[in-house]
Design an enzyme around this catalytic site. Structure first.
Site, PDB file in Angstrom:
ATOM      1  CE  LYS A   1      -3.958  -1.996   2.239  1.00 53.47           C
ATOM      2  NZ  LYS A   1      -4.869  -1.981   3.366  1.00 53.47           N
TER       3      LYS A   1
ATOM      4  CB  ALA B   1       2.111   2.879  12.725  1.00 49.02           C
ATOM      5  N   GLY B   2       0.587   0.781  10.151  1.00 49.50           N
ATOM      6  CA  GLY B   2       0.717   0.426   8.737  1.00 49.50           C
ATOM      7  C   GLY B   2      -0.341   1.111   7.889  1.00 49.50           C
ATOM      8  N   GLY B   3      -0.585   0.575   6.705  1.00 47.07           N
ATOM      9  CA  GLY B   3      -1.492   1.207   5.745  1.00 47.07           C
ATOM     10  C   GLY B   3      -2.893   1.422   6.295  1.00 47.07           C
TER      11      GLY B   3
ATOM     12  N   GLY C   1     -14.075  -6.444  11.206  1.00 44.25           N
ATOM     13  CA  GLY C   1     -13.591  -5.796   9.991  1.00 44.25           C
ATOM     14  C   GLY C   1     -14.420  -6.132   8.754  1.00 44.25           C
TER      15      GLY C   1
HETATM   16  P1  NDP Z   1       0.587  -3.333   7.241  1.00 45.90           P
HETATM   17  O1  NDP Z   1       1.532  -4.461   7.085  1.00 45.90           O
HETATM   18  O2  NDP Z   1       0.810  -2.072   6.482  1.00 45.90           O
HETATM   19  O3  NDP Z   1       0.488  -2.931   8.780  1.00 45.90           O
HETATM   20  C1  NDP Z   1       0.308  -3.887   9.782  1.00 45.90           C
HETATM   21  C2  NDP Z   1       0.641  -3.264  11.115  1.00 45.90           C
HETATM   22  O4  NDP Z   1       0.486  -4.260  12.130  1.00 45.90           O
HETATM   23  C3  NDP Z   1       2.080  -2.792  11.194  1.00 45.90           C
HETATM   24  O5  NDP Z   1       2.169  -1.671  12.028  1.00 45.90           O
HETATM   25  C4  NDP Z   1       2.735  -4.020  11.838  1.00 45.90           C
HETATM   26  O6  NDP Z   1       4.002  -3.846  12.369  1.00 45.90           O
HETATM   27  C5  NDP Z   1       1.702  -4.358  12.859  1.00 45.90           C
HETATM   28  N1  NDP Z   1       1.890  -5.694  13.394  1.00 45.90           N
HETATM   29  C6  NDP Z   1       1.857  -6.855  12.723  1.00 45.90           C
HETATM   30  N2  NDP Z   1       2.112  -7.892  13.562  1.00 45.90           N
HETATM   31  C7  NDP Z   1       2.310  -7.338  14.787  1.00 45.90           C
HETATM   32  C8  NDP Z   1       2.595  -7.867  16.083  1.00 45.90           C
HETATM   33  N3  NDP Z   1       2.710  -9.169  16.295  1.00 45.90           N
HETATM   34  N4  NDP Z   1       2.704  -6.997  17.125  1.00 45.90           N
HETATM   35  C9  NDP Z   1       2.561  -5.671  16.945  1.00 45.90           C
HETATM   36  N5  NDP Z   1       2.290  -5.121  15.752  1.00 45.90           N
HETATM   37  C10 NDP Z   1       2.162  -5.937  14.680  1.00 45.90           C
HETATM   38  O7  NDP Z   1      -0.851  -3.927   6.922  1.00 45.90           O
HETATM   39  P2  NDP Z   1      -2.206  -3.149   6.654  1.00 45.90           P
HETATM   40  O8  NDP Z   1      -2.247  -1.953   7.502  1.00 45.90           O
HETATM   41  O9  NDP Z   1      -2.414  -3.013   5.215  1.00 45.90           O
HETATM   42  O10 NDP Z   1      -3.281  -4.210   7.138  1.00 45.90           O
HETATM   43  C11 NDP Z   1      -3.436  -4.507   8.522  1.00 45.90           C
HETATM   44  C12 NDP Z   1      -4.666  -5.385   8.692  1.00 45.90           C
HETATM   45  O11 NDP Z   1      -5.823  -4.653   8.322  1.00 45.90           O
HETATM   46  C13 NDP Z   1      -4.691  -6.657   7.850  1.00 45.90           C
HETATM   47  O12 NDP Z   1      -5.081  -7.730   8.655  1.00 45.90           O
HETATM   48  C14 NDP Z   1      -5.733  -6.406   6.798  1.00 45.90           C
HETATM   49  O13 NDP Z   1      -6.409  -7.584   6.441  1.00 45.90           O
HETATM   50  C15 NDP Z   1      -6.660  -5.483   7.541  1.00 45.90           C
HETATM   51  N6  NDP Z   1      -7.416  -4.595   6.668  1.00 45.90           N
HETATM   52  C16 NDP Z   1      -8.767  -4.667   6.705  1.00 45.90           C
HETATM   53  C17 NDP Z   1      -9.509  -3.858   5.923  1.00 45.90           C
HETATM   54  C18 NDP Z   1     -10.986  -3.939   5.970  1.00 45.90           C
HETATM   55  O14 NDP Z   1     -11.630  -3.322   5.127  1.00 45.90           O
HETATM   56  N7  NDP Z   1     -11.566  -4.647   6.905  1.00 45.90           N
HETATM   57  C19 NDP Z   1      -8.909  -2.874   5.015  1.00 45.90           C
HETATM   58  C20 NDP Z   1      -7.485  -2.853   5.094  1.00 45.90           C
HETATM   59  C21 NDP Z   1      -6.763  -3.697   5.869  1.00 45.90           C
HETATM   60  P3  NDP Z   1       5.238  -4.486  11.480  1.00 45.90           P
HETATM   61  O15 NDP Z   1       5.245  -3.732  10.195  1.00 45.90           O
HETATM   62  O16 NDP Z   1       6.460  -4.274  12.283  1.00 45.90           O
HETATM   63  O17 NDP Z   1       4.923  -5.938  11.289  1.00 45.90           O
END
Ligand code: NDP
Length: 287
Positions: free
Chosen positions: A73, A134-136, A253
């Site tokens: 993203k 803090a991801g997408g 979600g």
């Molecule tokens: P990203 O990879 O951009 O962000 C994920 C975030 O979660 C990062 O900050 C990541 O940190 C953190 N994270 C992952 N594992 C851990 C952990 N064990 N402990 C702490 N932090 C963690 O993904 P997205 O933001 O794109 O997506 C996140 C979720 O949102 C997904 O499950 C996706 O399916 C869901 N989603 C749902 C939508 C909906 O319409 N319902 C729309 C968009 C997304 P790190 O990068 O260090 O791993």
């Protein structure tokens, strides 16, 4: 003689891993219901180093658009011709529209989240919100919450990603009036008692890691709070089970996913899909 036109209109999703992404179920149900027989949604496994090639392929095949999910993203921004203002602020794109080779990036994640909040009767104006991740997805949600007048945003993220979280806080401070704080996630997080809305915007709990649960002291959830997960599959995550046990209002979600998918379809086809048809298709697929 009836006009013969077998040309397919292709859209889809690029992600990795992506096999369990249920977007295809929702979108195909909407296309069939709208009578769009030659519109098809492809689920495409694109590894991190291959996004540029995948975008070239999208243009070569004149795909009408694409969704981007984990981990593309933010990376995808550099391949786009235009980026919508809110997506620019978010710094992440989940929807691309291809108009004769010109690619425009949009972000419907945060908008789908806001429609989900509204449907639950929750108005974020003047509210204090805790967001995990803090991801997408988090960036989209935080920007929309700030633009909707949230009073305070606490972004909780693991320290190895502090640059990501800090850049999000900076963007929010420079462009909105919300009070924003980044809390490095070290150890079990205690939710502040004055919190109104709690959002899991991490990927913890997403299939196939269905037992994953954010490291939170769940006894700090109180009945004044509303809890929202972004994970669509499974809909009832361990995070939500903990919220449910505390008797708070929560939403999965799933509705957020349907809302953003409906927005995507309108951007690609100009038509408004039936969300109930989309919800039923998703529920049947995940049953
Ligand atoms: P990203 O990879 O951009 O962000 C994920 C975030 O979660 C990062 O900050 C990541 O940190 C953190 N994270 C992952 N594992 C851990 C952990 N064990 N402990 C702490 N932090 C963690 O993904 P997205 O933001 O794109 O997506 C996140 C979720 O949102 C997904 O499950 C996706 O399916 C869901 N989603 C749902 C939508 C909906 O319409 N319902 C729309 C968009 C997304 P790190 O990068 O260090 O791993």
């Amino acid at each position: 003689m009836k006009e013969q036109n077998y040309l397919d209109n292709l859209v889809g999703v690029f992600g990795h891993p992506v096999a369990e992404n249920p977007g295809v179920v929702i979108q195909e149900a909407a296309f069939r219901n709208l009578g769009l027989e030659r519109w098809h949604f492809l689920t495409v496994d694109v590894e991190p180093g291959s996004l540029g090639d995948a975008i070239k392929g999208l243009k070569a095949m004149k795909m009408r658009g694409i969704n981007c999910t984990i981990p593309h993203k933010i990376e995808v921004l550099k391949y786009l011709d235009k980026v919508a203002p809110s997506a620019k602020l978010i710094g992440a794109v989940n929807t691309i529209i291809n108009e004769n080779g010109t690619l425009t990036g949009e972000n419907t994640d945060g908008k789908g989240f806001m429609i989900a909040l509204e449907s639950a009767g929750v108005n974020p104006a003047e509210k204090s919100v805790v967001v995990f991740g803090a991801g997408g997805a988090s960036r989209a949600i935080c920007v929309e919450l700030a633009l909707a007048g949230a009073r305070k945003l606490t972004i909780v993220n693991i320290p190895k990603d502090s640059a990501l979280a800090e850049s999000l806080v900076r963007i929010l401070k420079e462009n909105t009036r919300v009070a924003t704080e980044y809390v490095p996630w070290a150890g079990t997080f205690k939710i502040p008692a004055d919190t109104d809305i709690v959002v899991n915007a991490t990927s913890i709990g997403l299939y196939p890691n269905v037992t994953g649960k954010p490291d939170v002291d769940y006894d700090t959830i109180t009945t004044r709070m509303y809890v929202q997960d972004v994970i669509p599959n499974p809909a009832f995550t361990p995070f939500l089970r903990e919220a449910d046990k505390r008797g708070v209002r929560w939403q999965s979600g799933m509705q957020m996913l349907i809302n953003q998918a409906a927005l995507n379809i309108t951007m690609w086809t100009g038509l408004k899909p039936d969300k109930e048809v989309m919800r039923q298709a998703l529920e049947a697929a995940l049953a």
